[in-house]
Design a protein around this motif. Structure first.
Motif, PDB file in Angstrom:
ATOM      1  N   ASP A   1       0.606  -1.329   0.079  1.00  0.00           N
ATOM      2  CA  ASP A   1      -0.186   0.230   0.291  1.00  0.00           C
ATOM      3  C   ASP A   1       0.538   1.024  -0.038  1.00  0.00           C
ATOM      4  O   ASP A   1       0.527   2.362  -0.751  1.00  0.00           O
ATOM      5  N   LEU A   2       1.890   1.184   0.758  1.00  0.00           N
ATOM      6  CA  LEU A   2       3.000   2.457   0.896  1.00  0.00           C
ATOM      7  C   LEU A   2       3.449   2.520  -0.954  1.00  0.00           C
ATOM      8  O   LEU A   2       3.834   3.576  -0.857  1.00  0.00           O
ATOM      9  N   LYS A   3       4.152   1.528  -1.756  1.00  0.00           N
ATOM     10  CA  LYS A   3       4.779   1.696  -2.274  1.00  0.00           C
ATOM     11  C   LYS A   3       3.781   2.216  -3.161  1.00  0.00           C
ATOM     12  O   LYS A   3       4.156   3.138  -4.314  1.00  0.00           O
ATOM     13  N   GLN A   4       2.345   1.656  -3.399  1.00  0.00           N
ATOM     14  CA  GLN A   4       1.945   2.062  -5.067  1.00  0.00           C
ATOM     15  C   GLN A   4       1.303   3.622  -4.677  1.00  0.00           C
ATOM     16  O   GLN A   4       1.159   4.741  -5.225  1.00  0.00           O
ATOM     17  N   THR A   5       0.758   4.376  -2.813  1.00  0.00           N
ATOM     18  CA  THR A   5       0.439   5.806  -2.707  1.00  0.00           C
ATOM     19  C   THR A   5       1.960   6.869  -2.885  1.00  0.00           C
ATOM     20  O   THR A   5       1.646   7.689  -4.236  1.00  0.00           O
ATOM     21  N   LEU A   6       2.650   6.387  -2.467  1.00  0.00           N
ATOM     22  CA  LEU A   6       4.064   7.261  -2.682  1.00  0.00           C
ATOM     23  C   LEU A   6       4.882   6.937  -3.711  1.00  0.00           C
ATOM     24  O   LEU A   6       5.901   7.330  -3.530  1.00  0.00           O
TER      25      LEU A   6
END
Length: 525
Positions: free
Chosen positions: A160-165
């Motif tokens: 989730d963090l990789k996709q958002t950021l």
């Protein structure tokens, strides 16, 4: 008369807008604006700023109405009256110009003075405004949709963090990956500092903080500073691979506590201590206990009970894949330690080292951990998680007199001042050194105090230390200690000590002899 309707008397306009009353309100406005930018305090300052703005708007409206009326009356005057008024105006024109010049100089002076202060408050974390601007440009919040660690929550959270950021595919742990969760698997908190290299070759950093009791969104600070040293030992992916093979629910069930944690630093060296070590083969998925007496080393995820690490032995899952063993042996045989930075690292003659490693670099501030190495800087062990006792700044020196007695220096405010810390147990515990600054100068100068200590050194069984003024000035003074650096005695202050200090920094006997013989021109106190 209709064609002159609306003409203004600019003299009347400026007399109403530029006068002692508006000048006083303008001064109050600038003072409050500076305080807001430098220190914050919205409740105290914003109402006053709003009142000043309302005052200026009212004065502007009054000045416009009065100047228009004055202009109309001037058009209705006869030529004789205009000539009389003109003669009168000519006599007082110099007084008007002097009056306006003084007020304009006041306006320009106060604007430049407070304008500079406001600009400085927005740069280099010098004020509240700079922190506000930093957060606006570097702070992000990310919703944590997967907050259950037992159902692959860590792996899904990272995705989730990789996709958002838009994080790089390959990530590394700059400090640690510290996660806490409840007995039902709900993630309660996360603290980690990750970094990676994007497709354009740029370094990207992510300081991540999550507190499930306050919000379901994680706070992320971008574009911090980080050391890329030993990054191959700090890969994040091995942690995810280890967690895929570990049943965390079964691992913590026997403990029966209210909260659990897992922590990951990357490759860890356990030496011959096999306590709690569970070896995993990432290629085959097997588990085995570590062999006693072997050199235990590898990517390690520790599962523990917060606050009870000494009572309940943590379970340490250590990766032992063939690829990691091969890369580890190659690193041991081929890797060479990086060059020593004297502000952050100290080396003994036998090759043993201590270093201050950046653990957190949020908002321009740095937290450090103290680490040691007994193999020339190839492998490091954490000695103290907080050697500066919660203080932030920039490391300005580290030195050890022997394996137990050492000193660390932490600078603040861009190098204006620094604090000295002492340890007598090899860095396990530290304490700030209290220096008697009141006797450091015959005539104390508050603008350029002696408040930037250099690293102590030993000479004839006595510890000696030079203290400068940092970025405030160029003079230095000498201190000495006969009780291992617990207390310090002022020796001398000399203007020439700064000039020759780099040459004779460890030969105070030479300095003292030069002063006695008159070579140095300063006054010895």
């Amino acid at each position: 008369m209709q064609e002159n309707k609306g003409r203004m008397s600019w003299k009347t306009f400026w007399l109403l807008m530029v006068n002692p009353l508006t000048a006083a309100v303008y001064l109050v406005f600038l003072q409050r604006l500076y305080r807001l930018c430098q220190f914050g305090g919205k409740r105290r300052n914003i109402p006053i700023l709003a009142g000043c703005l309302v005052f200026f708007c009212v004065m502007l409206l009054i000045a416009m109405i009065a100047s228009v009326k004055k202009g109309r009356r001037a058009e209705e005057q006869t030529d004789i009256l205009k000539e009389a008024v003109l003669r009168k105006n000519n006599k007082g024109r110099w007084l008007y110009r002097s009056y306006m010049s003084v007020l304009l100089i006041f306006y320009i002076g106060t604007t430049l003075f407070y304008g500079e202060k406001i600009v400085l408050s927005a740069s280099n974390f010098n004020g509240k405004l700079s922190w506000f601007l930093y957060e606006r440009t570097h702070k992000r919040t990310v919703e944590i949709a997967h907050d259950h660690v037992f159902s692959g929550g860590v792996d899904k959270m990272i995705e989730d963090l990789k996709q958002t950021l838009q994080m790089p595919e390959e990530l590394y742990v700059a400090t640690s990956f510290n996660l806490h969760f409840k007995p039902d698997g709900t993630i309660t908190s996360l603290e980690t500092y990750l970094y990676g290299i994007d497709d354009k070759g740029k370094l990207k950093t992510y300081l991540i903080s999550y507190d499930g009791s306050k919000s379901k969104r994680a706070t992320v600070y971008l574009d911090g500073s980080v050391s890329e040293q030993d990054k191959d030992r700090k890969k994040l992916q091995p942690m995810l691979d280890i967690l895929k093979q570990v049943n965390l629910e079964e691992a913590v069930q026997p403990w029966g506590e209210q909260e659990y944690g897992l922590i990951y630093y990357g490759v860890r060296d356990w030496g011959n201590d096999s306590t709690g070590i569970i070896c995993l083969d990432l290629n085959e998925g097997n588990q085995a206990s570590a062999e006693t007496g072997s050199n235990i080393r590898g990517y390690t995820v520790s599962v523990f009970v917060p606050g009870k690490e000494n009572e309940i032995t943590p379970k340490r899952y250590l990766a032992a894949s063939k690829e990691e063993e091969q890369s580890g042996s190659e690193a041991m045989s081929e890797d060479k330690p990086a060059a020593i930075n004297p502000d952050e690292e100290f080396q003994f003659e036998n090759g043993d080292r201590f270093r201050l490693n950046v653990a957190d670099a949020a908002l321009g501030s740095r937290y450090y951990t103290l680490e040691c190495s007994d193999d020339g800087g190839i492998n490091w062990k954490v000695v103290n998680l907080d050697p500066f006792l919660g203080q932030t700044g920039v490391a300005a020196g580290i030195a050890f007199i022997d394996e137990k007695l050492g000193f660390f220096c932490l600078s603040h405010n861009g190098g204006d001042e620094a604090e000295l810390y002492r340890t007598d147990d090899g860095g396990k515990t530290t304490e700030p050194v209290q220096l008697p600054y009141s006797v450091m100068e015959e005539n104390l100068n508050q603008d350029s105090p002696f408040d930037f200590p250099q690293m102590p050194y030993e000479e004839d069984g006595i510890l000696k230390m030079v203290i400068g003024q940092g970025a405030d000035g160029g003079q230095e003074v000498l201190y000495q200690s006969e009780d291992g650096g617990i207390s310090w005695e002022f020796v001398m202050e000399n203007n020439d000590l700064y000039r020759y200090g780099r040459i004779f920094s460890k030969r105070t006997d030479v300095i003292e002899e030069c002063i006695r013989s008159g070579i140095f021109t300063g006054t010895c106190i």
